[in-house]
Design an enzyme around this catalytic site. Structure first.
Site, PDB file in Angstrom:
ATOM      1  N   HIS A 306     -31.904  25.561  61.092  1.00 44.66           N
ATOM      2  CA  HIS A 306     -32.686  24.347  61.328  1.00 44.66           C
ATOM      3  C   HIS A 306     -32.701  24.077  62.826  1.00 44.66           C
ATOM      4  O   HIS A 306     -31.752  24.388  63.538  1.00 44.66           O
ATOM      5  CB  HIS A 306     -32.070  23.157  60.576  1.00 44.66           C
ATOM      6  CG  HIS A 306     -32.985  21.973  60.489  1.00 44.66           C
ATOM      7  ND1 HIS A 306     -33.059  21.024  61.486  1.00 44.66           N
ATOM      8  CD2 HIS A 306     -33.861  21.587  59.522  1.00 44.66           C
ATOM      9  CE1 HIS A 306     -33.949  20.105  61.132  1.00 44.66           C
ATOM     10  NE2 HIS A 306     -34.450  20.417  59.967  1.00 44.66           N
ATOM     11  N   ASP A 364     -35.320  23.084  52.551  1.00 43.01           N
ATOM     12  CA  ASP A 364     -36.501  23.806  52.066  1.00 43.01           C
ATOM     13  C   ASP A 364     -36.120  24.974  51.162  1.00 43.01           C
ATOM     14  O   ASP A 364     -36.931  25.432  50.361  1.00 43.01           O
ATOM     15  CB  ASP A 364     -37.310  24.327  53.257  1.00 43.01           C
ATOM     16  CG  ASP A 364     -37.738  23.214  54.190  1.00 43.01           C
ATOM     17  OD1 ASP A 364     -38.313  22.237  53.697  1.00 43.01           O
ATOM     18  OD2 ASP A 364     -37.473  23.310  55.400  1.00 43.01           O
TER      19      ASP A 364
END
Length: 429
Positions: A306, A364
Site C-alpha cells: 500500500h 483490495d
C-alpha cells in the site's frame, strides 16, 4: 496544535520556518512563505512528503498499521457500529447518542428517493455504459435537480446537500446497475436499513418477493465502514481541490468519483480479483510468486502492499473475516479464488521477500472475492467504493469550507521546457 521553528539554509540565505505539531503523527514544516523568502519552490512528485491541509477527521500510521476515524480504531467501528453511525461520526466529530442516531438515520432514510425526472436521464446512456461513467454524470447532474442546496456559503444548504448525497448515492448506484442489465429500477423502502435497502434495490425484481439476507447486509455495512474515509488520498484530494474553487458540492463529489475510477485507486480490488483468476489454483502459486520476485518480469501481485501502509492494512484483517462469513453463508465451500487468496496471504506473511519489502495483503485483496460472492459484477466494485467513500469526501469538503486558512489550490512546478524564444512569422520559419 503547537509550533516550533526550523532553519533552512539556501545558499547564503538562512530562513526560519514554522514547524507545526499535531496531536499524533509526524510534524510538518510550514513552507507557505518559502518562495517569498527564498524564491524557491519545493519539489515533491505525488506529494509523498507533503501535507496539503490540516484535518481532524482521519489518522493513518502506515508503519504501525493504524487507521482511526476521529480517534476511533477502524476495527472497533466495523465490528461494533454500523455505517450510518460512522457517517455521523465523520460528519460531526463524535459518535451519536441513541436519540441523535435515530434522528440522523431518519433523515438519511427519508432522502433516499431521487427526483423522478432523473429516471429519464438514464435513458441517454448506452446500455453497455460502465456504471462508473453513469455515476460521474448522475452525481454531477444532482446540482441541476437540487439547485436549492448548492450555495456553499449557506450552512443549511451545505447540510442538506450532505444528507442528500449520502442518502441518494446507493439509489443512483442501484439504478446504474439495473440500467446496465436491462432491469427496471427499484425504489427504496423506508422500513429497511441503509445496506438492506441497497441490496434490495440492486437484486430484487417486480416479479417476485425479495428477502434481504441479514448476513450479507451486515457484511456490506462493514465494507462501507472500512471504505468510508482514508485521509488525503487521490480522490479526496480531488474533492478538496475542486471545492477550493467554490464549486458546488455535487460537482466536487462527481470529481472525486471520476478520480476514484482510476485503476490505481478504486479499481485495485478488480485488479486483485483478475489476478487470482489468472493464477487459478493453489498449485500455480509458486510459479506466480517466482514471477513477482523476478525484476525482469512485468507481473505484479495485486492486492499486496500500500502507498501508505508499511504494515498489515488494518482493514484487510476485517475484510478477510467478512469474506469467510459471506462465503460460508452462501455455501461456497470450495471457492478456488478464496483458496488461492488464503495461500497467497500465508506466503506473504511468512516469506522473507514479502516481509522485507513489507508487501502485506491490503483491503483490495479480499474485497473483490466478497463482492463477487454477493452477486455484484466486477463493473460495480468501484461503484460500491464510491457509495462508501461519499461520506468521507463530504466530511473533508465540509471541513475545507469551514477552514479559515482555506484558499484555492494552486500547485507550482519545476519548468523544464524551452526558455524564451522570439516569435517569427510563418513565412520565415
Amino acid at each position: 496544535m503547537t509550533e516550533s521553528t526550523a532553519t533552512i539554509h539556501v545558499g547564503d540565505k538562512t530562513v526560519e520556518v514554522p514547524v507545526k505539531h499535531g496531536t499524533v503523527g509526524p510534524s510538518v514544516i510550514d513552507i507557505g512563505k518559502l518562495y517569498a523568502k527564498t524564491g524557491l519552490f519545493t519539489y515533491d512528485p505525488g506529494f509523498t512528503s507533503t501535507a496539503s491541509t490540516e484535518s481532524e477527521i482521519t489518522y493513518i500510521d502506515g508503519d504501525k498499521g493504524v487507521l482511526l476515524y476521529r480517534g476511533y480504531p477502524i476495527d472497533e467501528l466495523a465490528e461494533h457500529g454500523d455505517f450510518l453511525e460512522t457517517c455521523y461520526l465523520l460528519l460531526y466529530g463524535d459518535l451519536p447518542t441513541a436519540a441523535q442516531k435515530a434522528e440522523f438515520d431518519y433523515r438519511v432514510t427519508r432522502h433516499t428517493m431521487v427526483h423522478e425526472q432523473m429516471t429519464r436521464f438514464f435513458n441517454g446512456f448506452r446500455r453497455d455504459a460502465h456504471p462508473m461513467s453513469i455515476m460521474v454524470a448522475c452525481v454531477g447532474a444532482l446540482a441541476a435537480f437540487y439547485h436549492d442546496s448548492i450555495d456553499i456559503n449557506d450552512p443549511l444548504q451545505r447540510q442538506i446537500a450532505s444528507i442528500r448525497m449520502i442518502a441518494k448515492m446507493p439509489t443512483i448506484a442501484a439504478m446504474a446497475y439495473k440500467y446496465s442489465i436491462g432491469q427496471p429500477f427499484v425504489y427504496p423502502k423506508n422500513d429497511l436499513d441503509y445496506c438492506s435497502n441497497f441490496l434490495r434495490m440492486c437484486f430484487s425484481v417486480p416479479a417476485e418477493e425479495y428477502k434481504v439476507n441479514p448476513v450479507l447486509a451486515r457484511a456490506l455495512d462493514r465494507i462501507f465502514v472500512l471504505h468510508a474515509d482514508h485521509e488525503q488520498n487521490a480522490s479526496t484530494s480531488t474533492v478538496r481541490l475542486a471545492g477550493s474553487s467554490g464549486a458546488n458540492p455535487f460537482g466536487c463529489i462527481a470529481a472525486g468519483i471520476a478520480c476514484l475510477w482510476g485503476p490505481a485507486h478504486g479499481g485495485a480490488n478488480e485488479a486483485a480479483l483478475k489476478m487470482l483468476g489468472e493464477i487459478g489454483t493453489v498449485e500455480n502459486i509458486p510459479k506466480y510468486v517466482a514471477r513477482a520476485k523476478d525484476k525482469n518480469d512485468p507481473f505484479r501481485l495485486m492486492g499486496f502492499g500500500h502507498r501508505v501502509y508499511k504494515n498489515y492494512d488494518p482493514r484487510a484483517k476485517i475484510m478477510a473475516k467478512t469474506a469467510h462469513e459471506v462465503l460460508s453463508e452462501l455455501g461456497v465451500k470450495d471457492d478456488p479464488l478464496l483458496e488461492v487468496a488464503v495461500e497467497l496471504e500465508r506466503i506473504a506473511l511468512s516469506d522473507d521477500y514479502f516481509i522485507e519489502k513489507k508487501l502485506y495483503p491490503n483491503i483490495d485483496f479480499y474485497s473483490g472475492i466478497t463482492l463477487k460472492a454477493m452477486g455484484f459484477p466486477v463493473s460495480m466494485f468501484t461503484v460500491l467504493f464510491a457509495v462508501a467513500r461519499t461520506v468521507g469526501w463530504i466530511a473533508q469538503w465540509k471541513e475545507m469550507i469551514d477552514d479559515p486558512e482555506q484558499k484555492i489550490g494552486r500547485p507550482r512546478q519545476l519548468y523544464t521546457g524551452a526558455p524564451f524564444r522570439e516569435y517569427k512569422p510563418v513565412g520565415t520559419r
